[in-house]
Design a protein around this motif. Structure first.
Motif, PDB file in Angstrom:
ATOM      1  N   ASP A  12     -28.986 -25.066  32.784  1.00  0.00           N
ATOM      2  CA  ASP A  12     -29.574 -23.733  32.984  1.00  0.00           C
ATOM      3  C   ASP A  12     -28.572 -22.637  32.642  1.00  0.00           C
ATOM      4  N   ILE A  13     -27.329 -22.808  33.083  1.00  0.00           N
ATOM      5  CA  ILE A  13     -26.278 -21.824  32.779  1.00  0.00           C
ATOM      6  C   ILE A  13     -26.087 -21.712  31.274  1.00  0.00           C
ATOM      7  N   LEU A  14     -25.950 -22.849  30.607  1.00  0.00           N
ATOM      8  CA  LEU A  14     -25.667 -22.848  29.175  1.00  0.00           C
ATOM      9  C   LEU A  14     -26.840 -22.303  28.369  1.00  0.00           C
ATOM     10  N   HIS A  15     -28.052 -22.614  28.792  1.00  0.00           N
ATOM     11  CA  HIS A  15     -29.221 -22.070  28.090  1.00  0.00           C
ATOM     12  C   HIS A  15     -29.244 -20.548  28.198  1.00  0.00           C
ATOM     13  N   THR A  16     -28.920 -20.023  29.375  1.00  0.00           N
ATOM     14  CA  THR A  16     -28.874 -18.572  29.551  1.00  0.00           C
ATOM     15  C   THR A  16     -27.813 -17.951  28.655  1.00  0.00           C
ATOM     16  N   VAL A  17     -26.648 -18.575  28.604  1.00  0.00           N
ATOM     17  CA  VAL A  17     -25.554 -18.041  27.792  1.00  0.00           C
ATOM     18  C   VAL A  17     -25.900 -18.101  26.303  1.00  0.00           C
ATOM     19  N   LEU A  18     -26.487 -19.204  25.859  1.00  0.00           N
ATOM     20  CA  LEU A  18     -26.848 -19.329  24.451  1.00  0.00           C
ATOM     21  C   LEU A  18     -27.961 -18.355  24.057  1.00  0.00           C
ATOM     22  N   SER A  19     -28.766 -17.968  25.035  1.00  0.00           N
ATOM     23  CA  SER A  19     -29.879 -17.051  24.782  1.00  0.00           C
ATOM     24  C   SER A  19     -29.476 -15.588  24.859  1.00  0.00           C
ATOM     25  N   ALA A  20     -28.228 -15.308  25.196  1.00  0.00           N
ATOM     26  CA  ALA A  20     -27.828 -13.939  25.539  1.00  0.00           C
ATOM     27  C   ALA A  20     -27.720 -13.003  24.345  1.00  0.00           C
ATOM     28  N   GLY A  21     -27.708 -13.533  23.142  1.00  0.00           N
ATOM     29  CA  GLY A  21     -27.679 -12.671  21.975  1.00  0.00           C
ATOM     30  C   GLY A  21     -26.312 -12.442  21.379  1.00  0.00           C
ATOM     31  N   ASP A  22     -25.295 -13.126  21.880  1.00  0.00           N
ATOM     32  CA  ASP A  22     -23.959 -13.016  21.288  1.00  0.00           C
ATOM     33  C   ASP A  22     -23.918 -13.750  19.951  1.00  0.00           C
ATOM     34  N   ASP A  23     -23.079 -13.262  19.051  1.00  0.00           N
ATOM     35  CA  ASP A  23     -22.924 -13.928  17.756  1.00  0.00           C
ATOM     36  C   ASP A  23     -22.035 -15.160  17.858  1.00  0.00           C
ATOM     37  N   GLU A  24     -21.099 -15.138  18.819  1.00  0.00           N
ATOM     38  CA  GLU A  24     -20.121 -16.214  18.909  1.00  0.00           C
ATOM     39  C   GLU A  24     -19.744 -16.458  20.365  1.00  0.00           C
ATOM     40  N   LEU A  25     -19.587 -17.727  20.690  1.00  0.00           N
ATOM     41  CA  LEU A  25     -19.099 -18.126  22.016  1.00  0.00           C
ATOM     42  C   LEU A  25     -17.857 -18.981  21.835  1.00  0.00           C
ATOM     43  N   LEU A  26     -16.873 -18.754  22.688  1.00  0.00           N
ATOM     44  CA  LEU A  26     -15.714 -19.630  22.767  1.00  0.00           C
ATOM     45  C   LEU A  26     -15.821 -20.402  24.076  1.00  0.00           C
ATOM     46  N   VAL A  27     -15.776 -21.727  23.996  1.00  0.00           N
ATOM     47  CA  VAL A  27     -15.826 -22.567  25.198  1.00  0.00           C
ATOM     48  C   VAL A  27     -14.454 -23.203  25.329  1.00  0.00           C
ATOM     49  N   ILE A  28     -13.715 -22.785  26.341  1.00  0.00           N
ATOM     50  CA  ILE A  28     -12.308 -23.147  26.479  1.00  0.00           C
ATOM     51  C   ILE A  28     -12.115 -24.091  27.657  1.00  0.00           C
ATOM     52  N   ASN A  29     -11.407 -25.185  27.406  1.00  0.00           N
ATOM     53  CA  ASN A  29     -11.072 -26.160  28.451  1.00  0.00           C
ATOM     54  C   ASN A  29     -12.303 -26.660  29.209  1.00  0.00           C
TER      55      ASN A  29
END
Length: 274
Positions: free
Chosen positions: A14-31
């Motif tokens: 649920d968290i990741l779906h919300t983040v992916l849907s947020a409209g950002d062009d790029e995400l960095l997933v660290i550690n």
């Protein structure tokens, strides 16, 4: 919509779906944790819409463990081929798993059966974090995925062998939660051989296909076939050819497997292997 506020959910999906849907062009997933990488690949694979570019920087050993699962690895390879996902290796020294965008930094925190993404949009902090982690991701070595993408697997199975075996392979794979071959699921070579045996395919054909697309060598297919044959899951019959030694046609070797539908095949096979 950019994520600026804290998020609380029952699970990582649920968290990741919300983040992916947020409209950002790029995400960095660290550690990230192994669970986070697995959930990210699963959610991104099923995502209905335009995905941002996702750069993952994770511990090398953790990534190797995650991609031992053929389901995760083949779907991740698909995302890499599509230019959506990149996997890089880093030291993993950060205390938290972070998701970083140009506008926010989120720390993933798991407590019991709940997951939170604690967010900050402090401009100075976010700018510094984004710059730091972009640089880290650009300098980090690329993680080499040796597993072919699930699209390549499906297309080549249908083209090189048959549409029916591709459909059965998909059905067996969808009935499994993991495909590691370590007691948590059948590995990709075992699945391929069982589906081939269900469809009376030659060992030569399925092992050549597997080697050609990078699943495993012909020798690995042969060793696995021998193991399954010794355990009574697979039988073989000799098929004469014009020149050279006869080839082996694969057959299911147990009545319970022969009577099983494709969606039951993996479960029956696992019960016989334990």
């Amino acid at each position: 919509m950019v994520v600026h506020s804290n998020l609380l959910a029952e699970g990582l999906d649920d968290i990741l779906h919300t983040v992916l849907s947020a409209g950002d062009d790029e995400l960095l997933v660290i550690n990230p944790t192994a669970e986070t990488v697995e959930a990210l690949v699963s959610v991104a694979t099923a995502f209905d819409g335009d995905l941002p570019t996702v750069r993952v920087v994770a511990d090398d050993t953790l990534l190797k463990t995650v991609v031992d699962d053929f389901i995760v690895a083949s779907n991740a390879a698909n995302l890499v081929d599509e230019g959506v996902l990149s996997l890089k290796t880093g030291a993993g020294s950060e205390e938290n798993s972070l998701i970083v965008t140009e506008d926010a930094v989120l720390a993933l925190v798991t407590t019991g059966d709940r997951v939170a993404a604690l967010a900050t949009d402090d401009e100075e902090f976010v700018d510094s974090a984004y710059e730091t982690y972009v640089e880290q991701s650009e300098e980090a070595p690329e993680f080499k995925l040796r597993t072919p993408s699930i699209s390549v697997v499906r297309e080549s199975l249908e083209a090189d062998i048959s549409e029916r075996i591709r459909a059965d392979f998909d059905t067996v794979l969808s009935s499994l939660q993991t495909a590691r071959g370590d007691g948590q699921g059948l590995d990709e070579v075992t699945i391929s051989l069982l589906v081939a045996a269900k469809n009376d395919v030659l060992l030569y054909d399925i092992s050549k296909w597997g080697e050609d697309i990078g699943i495993a060598s012909k020798a690995t297919f042969s060793r696995t076939k021998t193991k399954l044959e010794d355990m009574g899951l697979i039988d073989t019959e000799k098929v004469p050819i014009d020149v050279g030694r006869p080839r082996l046609r694969l057959k299911l070797g147990d009545d319970r497997l022969r009577q099983a539908d494709a969606d039951q095949l993996a479960g029956v096979a696992q019960s016989l292997l334990t």
